[in-house]
Design an enzyme around this catalytic site. Structure first.
Site, mmCIF file in Angstrom:
data_model
loop_
_atom_site.group_PDB
_atom_site.id
_atom_site.type_symbol
_atom_site.label_atom_id
_atom_site.label_comp_id
_atom_site.label_asym_id
_atom_site.label_seq_id
_atom_site.Cartn_x
_atom_site.Cartn_y
_atom_site.Cartn_z
ATOM 1 N N GLY A 65 0.828 -1.204 0.000
ATOM 2 C CA GLY A 65 0.000 0.000 0.000
ATOM 3 C C GLY A 65 0.860 1.251 0.000
ATOM 4 N N ALA A 66 0.531 2.180 -0.887
ATOM 5 C CA ALA A 66 1.262 3.453 -0.963
ATOM 6 C C ALA A 66 0.271 4.610 -0.896
ATOM 7 C CB ALA A 66 2.084 3.520 -2.250
ATOM 8 N N ASN B 243 -6.320 12.629 -3.390
ATOM 9 C CA ASN B 243 -5.262 12.077 -2.534
ATOM 10 C C ASN B 243 -4.306 13.158 -2.036
ATOM 11 O OD1 ASN B 243 -4.935 9.279 -4.830
ATOM 12 N ND2 ASN B 243 -6.295 9.490 -3.073
ATOM 13 N N LEU B 244 -4.261 14.275 -2.709
ATOM 14 C CA LEU B 244 -3.180 15.236 -2.486
ATOM 15 C C LEU B 244 -3.245 15.927 -1.136
ATOM 16 C CD1 LEU B 244 -3.045 16.887 -6.033
ATOM 17 C CD2 LEU B 244 -1.791 14.895 -5.178
ATOM 18 N N CYS C 287 -36.013 -5.276 0.154
ATOM 19 C CA CYS C 287 -37.334 -4.662 0.288
ATOM 20 C C CYS C 287 -37.251 -3.302 0.973
ATOM 21 C CB CYS C 287 -38.276 -5.592 1.050
ATOM 22 S SG CYS C 287 -37.692 -6.072 2.680
ATOM 23 N N CYS D 157 -9.015 -20.285 15.659
ATOM 24 C CA CYS D 157 -8.838 -19.546 14.418
ATOM 25 C C CYS D 157 -8.867 -20.504 13.234
ATOM 26 C CB CYS D 157 -7.533 -18.759 14.429
ATOM 27 S SG CYS D 157 -7.227 -17.858 12.895
ATOM 28 N N CYS E 153 -5.083 -19.863 11.254
ATOM 29 C CA CYS E 153 -3.829 -20.355 11.830
ATOM 30 C C CYS E 153 -4.058 -21.416 12.897
ATOM 31 C CB CYS E 153 -3.010 -19.200 12.412
ATOM 32 S SG CYS E 153 -3.715 -18.434 13.887
#
Length: 721
Positions: free
Chosen positions: A31-32, A63-64, A180, A490, A493
């Site tokens: 992720g950036a 994003n800026l 509905c 879990c 895992c």
């Protein structure tokens, strides 16, 4: 780097040994975006030298305001590539490699993740988080998960066999609404936004052959009870003959004899009406864009409202909706807006709001302005973006799509007496947005880096799950708690089985695969086996195998080959790409309340020792060693994997430390094995790992232990009201 000698913590934080380890460590940032930009900056300035970053997205103008590595000139470029280049400019000593791609692509499999010492997540959706969690478990690579929601934030480290994984605690699932309610009886702004985004927008601008719940299909289950496929308006969409229209209308009214099920003639008439009804939304030959927009407006905000008013039972306890009169709001032949837009000064790429001069997205528009916005947005799609009509998909970054949804949802809200929303707020609801705070992202990136340094130092016992609060609680805004060991229950895992309650007689295999395995469990290429029956998906299948599996998708579970998947069946499911394997114990359930369980199934992580079969008798234990359970163990609100911890009243959070925990800061890895570490360091109910809302954080800040977990970074969050 697991074979290196542990360093004492926190003494090692500024040691040459740890700086050397950080410089040599191979780190993957997933992720950036809001967190990712801050994280790349912090890692590079903290001595990390070998970094890779992956992100599928491109940079948007919105994003800026919080992703400070990007500039206006970068709009449309790869987030990962621009972020890497920006960091290299002020940290040239760092090697940063970017990947523009989907982390769920097969290119980024277990072998790819095994090549890193640490994986740091800055993702914006639960499905991708689950995928990364499973691949890091399969690769044995430590993962540090994170998320922000406004002023709230959270960081959790996950080490295979030592701490819980990301999925050890249940996650909240996106809110769903009964069809509905959305179609006939909305009473909240979000209901109208969902209607505009998920029903009306795809019907007008999406694929014509796709079926949405806006199509009034009289042949669908429950159609007569909902009053669908009735006479929409005789002038606009007449049924084949008046008798059929009357019979269909009669069958649609609850309480009549016909409501038990329409006759074959009525069903045929309803099917014919459904086909004609669907074609109504197509543009007619030589119909100009303004005429089309006005015709659609009249249909959905006048005739459809008049239709639901005929369902008298719906309005015995509710306030009746009021149809809109377009001629009163915008008489035919007049300008679309309060003033005729200057077409010469407005480019074809401009949004409807810009074209009409509605410059403030935070302003609530009048009913006349909303009508103008709806007409203008529809017209601009047809006139300036005709190539998209027939394939358009809603995008929260598309201003024209946002204008359309905001106008349509507010107009529908006006019919039902629901308070109006600004375009800004409607966009937030449509895009599941909780607006990000750059300072929170920066704080979280620092906490991620801190946990990464602890893991590189070998000081796993010093790792903490950390919550960032909006309001001070126990004199703190940043609240750390000791990590917990893996949960035996879990499904990812651990060794637990799942329990699924579903109608095996009517549910097709495709629904099990798509709704339960892919949507709920986030599998990519699931396999299903029960007895001699096997269903497979994946790129490695040859065409004959793929066709054989696909042929069974429409078959009801109980009718599948090899005895079917019926009550008491034990189904093995897996996903080779994710190294995922689990068992599902199936319980047949005939009827479902659409309001309470709109998905028509319940999936839990607890397996009862005995289940009741449809006849009311008790079945044998579902599996050897199954713990006894009650019916309440199976009932989960919203069909979640497992119920989130119940909020319990507690005093202001205090960190209790076990004797093992007292030795953590010394870096002794053997001091607290996973199975012996105390779990009393987390306040009651403050489980890390389940998606949390603002209300949860407020409760926690007030000293009430509510489940708080990694919400989504950036703008994408599970919708909350």
């Amino acid at each position: 780097m697991t074979d290196q000698k542990p360093l004492p913590w926190p003494e090692a934080a500024n040691s040459p040994e740890l700086r050397e380890r950080a410089a040599k460590a191979k780190v993957l940032c997933v992720g950036a975006g809001g967190i990712g930009c801050e994280l790349l900056k912090t890692l590079a300035l903290s001595g990390f030298r070998d970094i890779q970053v992956i992100d599928l997205d491109t940079i948007e103008t919105s994003n800026l305001n919080r992703q400070f590595l990007f500039r206006t000139r970068h709009v449309g470029s790869s987030k990962a590539a621009v972020a890497a280049e920006a960091v290299r400019r002020f940290a040239p000593q760092a090697s940063i490699r970017s990947h523009q791609g989907n982390v769920k692509d097969t290119l980024y499999g277990v072998e790819f993740f095994a090549g890193f010492d640490l994986v740091l997540n800055g993702l914006d959706n639960m499905e991708a988080r689950r995928h990364v969690n499973r691949l890091t478990l399969a690769a044995g690579t430590p993962l540090i998960e994170s998320g922000t929601e406004g002023y709230l934030g959270q960081v959790t480290p996950h080490v295979k066999g030592y701490t819980e994984c990301y999925e050890c605690k249940p996650k909240r699932v996106p809110k769903t609404f009964p069809v509905c309610t959305i179609r006939n009886t909305p009473d909240k702004p979000i209901h109208c936004v969902v209607w505009a985004k998920e029903l009306l927008f795809p019907r007008l601008f999406g694929r014509p052959e796709d079926v949405t719940d806006l199509d009034e299909q009289g042949t669908s289950p429950g159609a007569s009870e909902l009053g669908v496929a009735t006479a929409v308006d005789a002038a606009e969409s007449p049924l084949p003959n008046p008798d059929a229209a009357a019979a269909t209308q009669q069958s649609a009214l609850p309480g009549t004899e016909a409501s038990a099920g329409p006759s074959p003639d009525v069903a045929a008439a309803a099917a014919a009406q459904a086909k004609k009804d669907k074609s109504f939304f197509l543009r007619r030959d030589r119909e100009d864009s303004t005429a089309y927009a006005r015709r659609i407006f009249t249909r959905v905000f006048t005739h459809d409202i008049q239709r639901v008013l005929r369902m008298e039972d719906l309005w015995q306890m509710r306030e009746k909706p009021q149809p809109l009169d377009l001629d009163a709001l915008s008489p035919a032949g007049t300008a679309n807006g309060p003033e005729e837009p200057s077409r010469a000064s407005v480019t074809p790429e401009a949004s409807a709001s810009v074209a009409l001069g509605f410059s403030d997205a935070h302003t609530k528009l009048s009913l006349k302005e909303l009508a103008a916005l709806f007409l203008e947005a529809t017209r601009r799609y047809l006139d300036y973006r005709p190539q998209e009509v027939g394939s358009a998909v809603f995008d929260k970054e598309d201003d024209l799509a946002v204008d359309f949804v905001a106008a349509a949802s507010n107009l529908r809200g006006a019919c039902y007496g629901i308070p109006p929303q600004s375009v800004f707020n409607a966009k937030g609801m449509a895009g599941n947005i909780v607006h990000a705070v750059a300072t929170t992202n920066a704080l979280i990136s620092g906490l991620i880096t801190l946990e990464a340094l602890k893991l590189l130092a070998g000081a796993r016992t010093a790792c903490r799950n950390t919550i960032v609060l909006q309001h001070v609680s126990a004199s703190r805004l940043v609240y750390p708690t000791a990590t917990e060991g893996p949960s035996p229950s879990c499904v990812v895992c651990g060794t637990a089985q799942l329990h699924l309650s579903i109608n095996t007689a009517t549910t097709p295999l495709g629904a099990l695969v798509d709704q339960v395995l892919k949507k709920r469990l986030a599998l990519l290429s699931p396999t299903v086996s029960c007895g001699n029956f096997i269903y497979e998906e994946g790129p490695d299948l040859d065409p004959d195998e793929a066709a054989e599996s696909a042929a069974h998708r429409t078959t009801a579970l109980a009718a599948l080959p090899g005895g079917g998947i019926g009550h008491g069946a034990i189904v093995d499911v897996g996903d080779q790409a994710q190294s995922f394997d689990a068992q599902i114990i199936v319980t047949h359930r005939d009827e479902w309340d659409e309001e309470e369980h709109p998905e028509a199934f319940i999936l839990t992580g607890e397996v009862p020792a005995a289940t009741a079969d449809p006849s009311g008798e008790t079945a044998d234990k579902a599996a050897d060693g199954g713990a006894e359970g009650s019916d309440s163990d199976l009932e989960l609100l919203g069909s979640a994997l497992a119920a989130p911890p119940t909020a319990t009243t507690a005093k202001a959070p205090t960190a209790k430390r076990s004797r093992e925990a007292e030795t953590e800061d010394k870096g002794d890895e053997t001091a607290a094995p996973a199975e012996k570490r105390a779990r009393t360091t987390t306040p009651a109910g403050c489980g890390i790992g389940a998606d949390a809302g603002v209300d949860d954080a407020v409760e926690l800040a007030d000293g009430i232990g509510a489940p708080l977990a990694a919400p989504d970074d950036d703008d994408l969050l599970v919708l909350r009201e």
